[in-house]
Enzyme design. Structure first.
Site, PDB file in Angstrom:
ATOM      1  N   SER A 252       0.796  -1.228   0.000  1.00 56.64           N
ATOM      2  CA  SER A 252       0.000   0.000   0.000  1.00 56.64           C
ATOM      3  C   SER A 252       0.828   1.278   0.000  1.00 56.64           C
ATOM      4  O   SER A 252       2.021   1.286   0.296  1.00 56.64           O
ATOM      5  CB  SER A 252      -0.983   0.048   1.174  1.00 56.64           C
ATOM      6  OG  SER A 252      -1.803  -1.098   1.194  1.00 56.64           O
ATOM      7  N   SER A 290      -2.515  -3.751  -3.033  1.00 58.79           N
ATOM      8  CA  SER A 290      -1.980  -2.495  -2.515  1.00 58.79           C
ATOM      9  C   SER A 290      -3.117  -1.517  -2.281  1.00 58.79           C
ATOM     10  O   SER A 290      -3.886  -1.208  -3.195  1.00 58.79           O
ATOM     11  CB  SER A 290      -0.978  -1.898  -3.514  1.00 58.79           C
ATOM     12  OG  SER A 290      -0.404  -0.722  -3.015  1.00 58.79           O
ATOM     13  N   ASP A 292      -4.147   1.976  -2.080  1.00 58.18           N
ATOM     14  CA  ASP A 292      -3.596   3.248  -2.558  1.00 58.18           C
ATOM     15  C   ASP A 292      -4.647   4.335  -2.336  1.00 58.18           C
ATOM     16  O   ASP A 292      -5.559   4.518  -3.151  1.00 58.18           O
ATOM     17  CB  ASP A 292      -3.227   3.144  -4.039  1.00 58.18           C
ATOM     18  CG  ASP A 292      -2.285   1.975  -4.319  1.00 58.18           C
ATOM     19  OD1 ASP A 292      -1.624   1.502  -3.377  1.00 58.18           O
ATOM     20  OD2 ASP A 292      -2.228   1.530  -5.479  1.00 58.18           O
TER      21      ASP A 292
END
Length: 385
Positions: A252, A290, A292
Protein backbone atom coordinates in the site's frame (compact mmCIF):
# COMPACT_ATOMS: atom_id res chain seq x y z
CA UNK A 1 24.90 18.71 -10.15
CA UNK A 2 27.03 18.22 -7.03
CA UNK A 3 25.52 17.81 -3.56
CA UNK A 4 27.40 20.87 -2.38
CA UNK A 5 25.57 23.07 -4.91
CA UNK A 6 22.18 22.14 -3.50
CA UNK A 7 20.48 23.76 -0.50
CA UNK A 8 21.01 21.40 2.43
CA UNK A 9 17.25 21.16 2.94
CA UNK A 10 16.93 19.69 -0.55
CA UNK A 11 19.99 17.42 -0.52
CA UNK A 12 19.85 15.91 2.98
CA UNK A 13 17.51 15.14 5.85
CA UNK A 14 18.14 16.71 9.28
CA UNK A 15 20.05 13.54 10.22
CA UNK A 16 22.36 14.00 7.23
CA UNK A 17 20.93 11.11 5.25
CA UNK A 18 20.90 12.04 1.53
CA UNK A 19 17.71 12.86 -0.32
CA UNK A 20 17.00 12.12 -3.97
CA UNK A 21 18.53 15.35 -5.28
CA UNK A 22 21.85 14.40 -3.68
CA UNK A 23 22.06 11.56 -6.22
CA UNK A 24 21.69 14.06 -9.03
CA UNK A 25 18.17 12.91 -9.90
CA UNK A 26 16.56 15.68 -11.98
CA UNK A 27 13.10 16.88 -11.01
CA UNK A 28 10.70 19.36 -12.55
CA UNK A 29 9.24 22.33 -10.70
CA UNK A 30 10.43 24.71 -7.98
CA UNK A 31 10.49 23.28 -4.43
CA UNK A 32 9.77 25.31 -1.31
CA UNK A 33 12.46 26.22 1.25
CA UNK A 34 12.48 22.76 2.89
CA UNK A 35 11.13 20.80 -0.08
CA UNK A 36 8.60 19.32 2.33
CA UNK A 37 4.90 19.39 3.08
CA UNK A 38 5.78 21.66 6.01
CA UNK A 39 6.54 24.41 3.48
CA UNK A 40 2.76 24.91 3.45
CA UNK A 41 2.19 27.61 6.10
CA UNK A 42 0.73 26.16 9.29
CA UNK A 43 1.33 22.50 8.46
CA UNK A 44 3.15 20.52 11.15
CA UNK A 45 4.36 16.90 11.05
CA UNK A 46 5.55 14.63 13.85
CA UNK A 47 6.93 11.08 13.98
CA UNK A 48 7.14 8.42 16.66
CA UNK A 49 9.45 5.58 15.61
CA UNK A 50 9.36 2.18 17.33
CA UNK A 51 12.38 -0.07 16.80
CA UNK A 52 12.57 -2.64 19.61
CA UNK A 53 14.31 -6.01 19.78
CA UNK A 54 14.29 -8.16 16.65
CA UNK A 55 10.62 -7.85 15.70
CA UNK A 56 9.24 -4.33 16.27
CA UNK A 57 9.73 -2.02 13.29
CA UNK A 58 6.80 0.39 13.18
CA UNK A 59 5.50 3.77 14.35
CA UNK A 60 3.08 6.66 13.88
CA UNK A 61 3.21 9.80 11.74
CA UNK A 62 0.93 12.74 12.54
CA UNK A 63 0.03 15.66 10.27
CA UNK A 64 -1.66 18.77 11.67
CA UNK A 65 -2.96 21.00 8.86
CA UNK A 66 -3.11 24.15 11.00
CA UNK A 67 -0.87 23.21 13.92
CA UNK A 68 -1.89 22.12 17.40
CA UNK A 69 -3.50 25.36 18.50
CA UNK A 70 -5.89 25.55 15.53
CA UNK A 71 -7.17 21.97 15.68
CA UNK A 72 -10.91 22.21 15.11
CA UNK A 73 -10.66 24.93 12.46
CA UNK A 74 -11.91 23.25 9.27
CA UNK A 75 -9.88 22.78 6.12
CA UNK A 76 -11.46 22.05 2.76
CA UNK A 77 -10.64 18.42 1.99
CA UNK A 78 -11.22 15.59 -0.45
CA UNK A 79 -10.00 12.02 -0.82
CA UNK A 80 -9.56 9.41 -3.53
CA UNK A 81 -8.90 5.68 -3.62
CA UNK A 82 -6.98 4.24 -6.55
CA UNK A 83 -7.21 0.74 -5.05
CA UNK A 84 -9.20 0.01 -1.92
CA UNK A 85 -7.16 -2.77 -0.29
CA UNK A 86 -6.47 -0.48 2.66
CA UNK A 87 -8.01 1.83 5.23
CA UNK A 88 -8.44 5.53 5.80
CA UNK A 89 -11.01 6.24 8.51
CA UNK A 90 -13.19 9.33 8.51
CA UNK A 91 -13.55 9.53 4.74
CA UNK A 92 -17.34 9.19 4.77
CA UNK A 93 -17.57 12.46 6.70
CA UNK A 94 -14.99 14.16 4.46
CA UNK A 95 -17.12 13.15 1.47
CA UNK A 96 -20.25 14.47 3.17
CA UNK A 97 -18.99 17.75 4.66
CA UNK A 98 -15.99 18.49 2.45
CA UNK A 99 -13.88 19.38 5.44
CA UNK A 100 -11.26 18.09 7.88
CA UNK A 101 -10.78 19.43 11.41
CA UNK A 102 -8.54 16.99 13.32
CA UNK A 103 -4.95 15.70 13.19
CA UNK A 104 -4.35 12.98 10.59
CA UNK A 105 -2.24 9.95 11.50
CA UNK A 106 -0.63 7.17 9.47
CA UNK A 107 0.54 3.86 10.96
CA UNK A 108 0.52 0.13 10.21
CA UNK A 109 -2.53 -1.86 9.18
CA UNK A 110 -3.23 -3.50 12.52
CA UNK A 111 -2.65 -0.34 14.58
CA UNK A 112 -5.46 1.80 13.17
CA UNK A 113 -7.59 1.20 16.29
CA UNK A 114 -5.15 2.36 18.98
CA UNK A 115 -4.05 5.34 16.88
CA UNK A 116 -7.69 6.35 16.37
CA UNK A 117 -8.15 6.17 20.14
CA UNK A 118 -4.97 8.19 20.65
CA UNK A 119 -6.21 11.08 18.50
CA UNK A 120 -9.41 11.17 20.54
CA UNK A 121 -7.39 11.15 23.78
CA UNK A 122 -5.23 14.03 22.57
CA UNK A 123 -8.20 16.13 21.46
CA UNK A 124 -10.06 15.41 24.71
CA UNK A 125 -7.08 16.61 26.75
CA UNK A 126 -6.15 19.61 24.60
CA UNK A 127 -9.42 20.74 23.00
CA UNK A 128 -12.18 19.47 25.30
CA UNK A 129 -14.76 21.73 23.65
CA UNK A 130 -14.37 19.72 20.44
CA UNK A 131 -14.62 16.38 22.23
CA UNK A 132 -18.00 17.38 23.67
CA UNK A 133 -19.47 17.16 20.17
CA UNK A 134 -18.21 14.28 18.01
CA UNK A 135 -14.83 13.17 16.69
CA UNK A 136 -14.20 11.27 13.47
CA UNK A 137 -10.40 11.07 13.18
CA UNK A 138 -8.64 10.24 9.94
CA UNK A 139 -6.21 7.33 10.39
CA UNK A 140 -4.60 5.62 7.40
CA UNK A 141 -2.34 2.59 7.16
CA UNK A 142 0.08 0.51 5.14
CA UNK A 143 1.20 -3.07 5.87
CA UNK A 144 4.58 -3.58 7.55
CA UNK A 145 4.23 -7.29 8.38
CA UNK A 146 7.36 -8.36 6.50
CA UNK A 147 9.67 -6.54 8.91
CA UNK A 148 7.36 -5.90 11.87
CA UNK A 149 5.40 -8.07 14.31
CA UNK A 150 2.29 -6.38 12.96
CA UNK A 151 -0.26 -8.28 15.08
CA UNK A 152 1.51 -7.53 18.37
CA UNK A 153 0.19 -4.71 20.61
CA UNK A 154 3.22 -2.51 20.04
CA UNK A 155 1.54 0.68 18.80
CA UNK A 156 -0.55 2.16 21.59
CA UNK A 157 -2.75 5.28 21.90
CA UNK A 158 0.02 7.15 23.69
CA UNK A 159 2.22 6.82 20.61
CA UNK A 160 -0.34 8.73 18.54
CA UNK A 161 -0.50 11.33 21.31
CA UNK A 162 3.30 11.61 21.23
CA UNK A 163 3.40 11.95 17.43
CA UNK A 164 0.91 14.81 17.59
CA UNK A 165 2.93 16.39 20.39
CA UNK A 166 6.11 16.13 18.32
CA UNK A 167 4.59 17.80 15.24
CA UNK A 168 6.54 20.84 14.06
CA UNK A 169 7.37 23.04 11.09
CA UNK A 170 10.69 22.76 9.31
CA UNK A 171 12.64 20.09 7.45
CA UNK A 172 11.47 16.52 8.02
CA UNK A 173 13.28 13.29 8.64
CA UNK A 174 12.54 10.74 5.91
CA UNK A 175 12.94 7.04 5.30
CA UNK A 176 12.43 4.60 8.18
CA UNK A 177 10.66 6.98 10.55
CA UNK A 178 7.17 7.21 12.03
CA UNK A 179 4.52 5.13 10.32
CA UNK A 180 7.01 4.39 7.54
CA UNK A 181 9.49 2.62 9.82
CA UNK A 182 8.81 -0.94 8.64
CA UNK A 183 7.73 -0.23 5.07
CA UNK A 184 9.23 -1.38 1.75
CA UNK A 185 9.04 0.15 -1.71
CA UNK A 186 10.01 -1.44 -5.04
CA UNK A 187 11.87 -4.21 -3.21
CA UNK A 188 13.98 -1.69 -1.26
CA UNK A 189 13.59 -0.04 2.10
CA UNK A 190 10.79 2.49 1.81
CA UNK A 191 8.75 4.51 4.28
CA UNK A 192 8.20 8.23 4.77
CA UNK A 193 9.02 10.82 2.12
CA UNK A 194 8.05 14.39 1.38
CA UNK A 195 8.47 17.15 -1.20
CA UNK A 196 6.87 20.46 -2.19
CA UNK A 197 6.34 22.75 -5.14
CA UNK A 198 5.78 26.50 -5.32
CA UNK A 199 3.03 27.56 -7.71
CA UNK A 200 2.87 31.07 -9.11
CA UNK A 201 -0.62 32.47 -9.48
CA UNK A 202 -0.57 36.04 -10.77
CA UNK A 203 1.12 38.09 -8.03
CA UNK A 204 0.59 35.32 -5.47
CA UNK A 205 2.70 32.30 -4.58
CA UNK A 206 1.20 29.13 -3.16
CA UNK A 207 2.78 25.89 -2.00
CA UNK A 208 1.66 22.32 -2.72
CA UNK A 209 3.25 19.69 -0.47
CA UNK A 210 3.14 15.89 -0.45
CA UNK A 211 3.79 13.44 2.38
CA UNK A 212 3.90 9.77 1.38
CA UNK A 213 4.06 6.50 3.29
CA UNK A 214 5.57 4.39 0.52
CA UNK A 215 5.11 0.63 0.78
CA UNK A 216 4.33 -0.50 -2.77
CA UNK A 217 5.71 -1.66 -6.10
CA UNK A 218 7.77 -4.51 -7.51
CA UNK A 219 11.50 -4.16 -8.16
CA UNK A 220 11.11 -4.58 -11.93
CA UNK A 221 8.78 -1.54 -12.03
CA UNK A 222 11.06 1.03 -10.39
CA UNK A 223 11.53 4.06 -12.63
CA UNK A 224 13.67 7.10 -11.79
CA UNK A 225 13.73 10.20 -14.01
CA UNK A 226 11.99 8.14 -16.69
CA UNK A 227 14.70 5.47 -16.64
CA UNK A 228 13.52 1.88 -15.91
CA UNK A 229 16.30 1.24 -13.42
CA UNK A 230 14.44 -1.62 -11.73
CA UNK A 231 15.03 -3.87 -14.73
CA UNK A 232 18.75 -3.66 -14.03
CA UNK A 233 18.54 -4.14 -10.25
CA UNK A 234 17.24 -7.70 -9.97
CA UNK A 235 19.95 -8.90 -7.57
CA UNK A 236 19.58 -8.84 -3.76
CA UNK A 237 15.78 -8.89 -3.69
CA UNK A 238 14.72 -10.96 -0.65
CA UNK A 239 11.19 -9.54 -0.61
CA UNK A 240 10.26 -11.44 -3.76
CA UNK A 241 11.81 -14.73 -2.62
CA UNK A 242 11.29 -17.13 0.27
CA UNK A 243 8.14 -18.52 1.87
CA UNK A 244 6.33 -15.46 3.16
CA UNK A 245 2.78 -14.97 1.92
CA UNK A 246 2.40 -11.49 0.43
CA UNK A 247 2.89 -11.23 -3.35
CA UNK A 248 5.43 -8.82 -4.83
CA UNK A 249 4.17 -5.25 -4.92
CA UNK A 250 1.74 -5.68 -2.01
CA UNK A 251 1.76 -3.30 0.90
CA UNK A 252 0.00 0.00 0.00
CA UNK A 253 0.74 3.71 -0.25
CA UNK A 254 -0.83 6.60 1.60
CA UNK A 255 -0.34 10.13 0.27
CA UNK A 256 -1.37 13.38 1.93
CA UNK A 257 -1.44 16.59 -0.12
CA UNK A 258 -1.62 20.01 1.52
CA UNK A 259 -1.77 23.47 -0.01
CA UNK A 260 -2.42 27.04 1.08
CA UNK A 261 -4.12 27.79 -2.25
CA UNK A 262 -7.81 28.63 -1.77
CA UNK A 263 -9.66 25.57 -3.05
CA UNK A 264 -13.15 24.13 -2.84
CA UNK A 265 -13.63 20.62 -1.43
CA UNK A 266 -14.20 19.29 -4.94
CA UNK A 267 -10.93 20.85 -6.07
CA UNK A 268 -9.13 19.14 -3.18
CA UNK A 269 -10.56 15.85 -4.39
CA UNK A 270 -9.30 16.70 -7.86
CA UNK A 271 -5.79 17.12 -6.42
CA UNK A 272 -6.09 13.72 -4.74
CA UNK A 273 -7.06 12.18 -8.09
CA UNK A 274 -3.75 13.40 -9.58
CA UNK A 275 -1.64 11.55 -7.00
CA UNK A 276 -1.63 8.30 -9.05
CA UNK A 277 0.01 10.14 -11.94
CA UNK A 278 2.95 11.06 -9.71
CA UNK A 279 3.12 7.49 -8.38
CA UNK A 280 2.98 6.17 -11.95
CA UNK A 281 6.07 8.19 -12.83
CA UNK A 282 7.96 6.06 -10.27
CA UNK A 283 6.82 2.88 -12.05
CA UNK A 284 3.86 1.38 -10.22
CA UNK A 285 0.77 0.11 -12.02
CA UNK A 286 -1.30 -0.10 -8.80
CA UNK A 287 -1.59 -3.72 -7.74
CA UNK A 288 -4.67 -5.50 -6.40
CA UNK A 289 -3.03 -6.13 -3.00
CA UNK A 290 -1.98 -2.50 -2.52
CA UNK A 291 -4.24 -0.02 -0.73
CA UNK A 292 -3.60 3.25 -2.56
CA UNK A 293 -5.57 5.98 -0.77
CA UNK A 294 -4.98 9.72 -0.93
CA UNK A 295 -6.11 12.81 1.00
CA UNK A 296 -5.81 16.44 -0.11
CA UNK A 297 -6.60 19.57 1.90
CA UNK A 298 -6.46 23.34 1.67
CA UNK A 299 -5.56 25.53 4.63
CA UNK A 300 -7.10 28.63 3.05
CA UNK A 301 -10.49 30.09 4.04
CA UNK A 302 -10.21 29.66 7.83
CA UNK A 303 -13.60 29.95 9.49
CA UNK A 304 -15.53 28.42 6.60
CA UNK A 305 -16.95 24.89 6.23
CA UNK A 306 -17.68 24.53 9.95
CA UNK A 307 -20.17 21.87 11.05
CA UNK A 308 -21.31 22.85 14.54
CA UNK A 309 -24.59 22.49 16.33
CA UNK A 310 -26.77 25.57 15.67
CA UNK A 311 -27.81 27.44 18.82
CA UNK A 312 -30.14 29.98 17.20
CA UNK A 313 -31.98 30.77 14.01
CA UNK A 314 -29.80 31.92 11.09
CA UNK A 315 -29.31 35.64 10.51
CA UNK A 316 -29.03 37.51 7.23
CA UNK A 317 -25.22 37.29 7.42
CA UNK A 318 -25.08 33.61 8.43
CA UNK A 319 -23.37 32.30 5.28
CA UNK A 320 -20.05 30.71 4.47
CA UNK A 321 -17.90 32.71 2.07
CA UNK A 322 -15.11 30.81 0.29
CA UNK A 323 -12.49 32.27 -2.03
CA UNK A 324 -11.28 29.75 -4.59
CA UNK A 325 -9.08 29.31 -7.63
CA UNK A 326 -11.26 29.09 -10.77
CA UNK A 327 -11.58 25.54 -12.06
CA UNK A 328 -10.12 26.59 -15.39
CA UNK A 329 -6.87 27.59 -13.67
CA UNK A 330 -6.28 24.38 -11.71
CA UNK A 331 -3.78 22.76 -14.10
CA UNK A 332 -0.66 24.24 -12.49
CA UNK A 333 -1.76 22.83 -9.11
CA UNK A 334 -2.33 19.39 -10.64
CA UNK A 335 1.17 19.57 -12.09
CA UNK A 336 2.60 20.46 -8.69
CA UNK A 337 0.92 17.43 -7.10
CA UNK A 338 2.39 15.09 -9.71
CA UNK A 339 5.89 16.55 -9.32
CA UNK A 340 5.86 16.57 -5.51
CA UNK A 341 4.52 13.02 -5.22
CA UNK A 342 7.16 11.65 -7.59
CA UNK A 343 9.99 13.27 -5.65
CA UNK A 344 8.55 12.31 -2.25
CA UNK A 345 8.61 8.62 -3.22
CA UNK A 346 12.22 8.85 -4.35
CA UNK A 347 13.14 10.70 -1.14
CA UNK A 348 11.66 7.84 0.88
CA UNK A 349 13.84 5.39 -1.04
CA UNK A 350 17.07 7.38 -1.05
CA UNK A 351 16.99 8.51 2.60
CA UNK A 352 17.15 4.96 3.88
CA UNK A 353 19.39 2.17 5.09
CA UNK A 354 19.05 -1.60 5.09
CA UNK A 355 16.78 -3.03 7.80
CA UNK A 356 16.39 -6.49 9.33
CA UNK A 357 13.26 -7.30 11.29
CA UNK A 358 10.99 -10.11 12.40
CA UNK A 359 11.99 -13.68 11.58
CA UNK A 360 15.27 -12.36 10.21
CA UNK A 361 13.56 -10.76 7.22
CA UNK A 362 15.86 -8.26 5.54
CA UNK A 363 15.19 -5.36 3.19
CA UNK A 364 18.16 -3.82 1.35
CA UNK A 365 18.56 -0.11 0.79
CA UNK A 366 18.47 1.44 -2.65
CA UNK A 367 22.05 1.18 -4.02
CA UNK A 368 22.96 4.83 -4.57
CA UNK A 369 26.07 4.29 -6.66
CA UNK A 370 24.36 1.83 -8.97
CA UNK A 371 21.44 4.22 -9.50
CA UNK A 372 23.88 7.01 -10.37
CA UNK A 373 25.56 4.73 -12.92
CA UNK A 374 22.28 3.75 -14.55
CA UNK A 375 21.06 7.33 -14.80
CA UNK A 376 24.40 8.62 -16.09
CA UNK A 377 24.43 6.03 -18.86
CA UNK A 378 20.93 6.86 -20.10
CA UNK A 379 20.87 9.24 -23.10
CA UNK A 380 17.92 11.27 -21.77
CA UNK A 381 19.53 11.87 -18.38
CA UNK A 382 23.26 11.93 -19.21
CA UNK A 383 24.78 15.28 -18.33
CA UNK A 384 22.31 16.11 -15.54
CA UNK A 385 23.70 13.57 -13.06
Amino acid sequence: MSTSSLPSEHAACPSGRPRARALGIPFDGAPGPWNAITDVPGVEVGHVTLVEGQSVRTGVTALLPRGREAVGTPCAAGWYSLNGNGEMTGTAWIEEAGSLTLPVCVTNTHAVGPVHRGIIDWVTDNHPELARQWLLPVVAETWDGYLNDISGPHVRPEHAVAAIGAAAHGPLEEGSVGGGTGMNCYGYKGGSGTASRVVGYGPDRYTVGALVQANFGERRELTIAGVPVGRHLSDDNPLEKGDWLAPGGAGSVIVMIATDAPLLPGQCKALARRVPIGLGRTGTTGGHFSGDIFLALSTANPGSLASTFPTSEPTEDDYDILRSVPWGRMDRFYEAVVQAVEEAVHNALVANTEMTGRDGHRTPALPHDRVRELLASHPDVRGTV
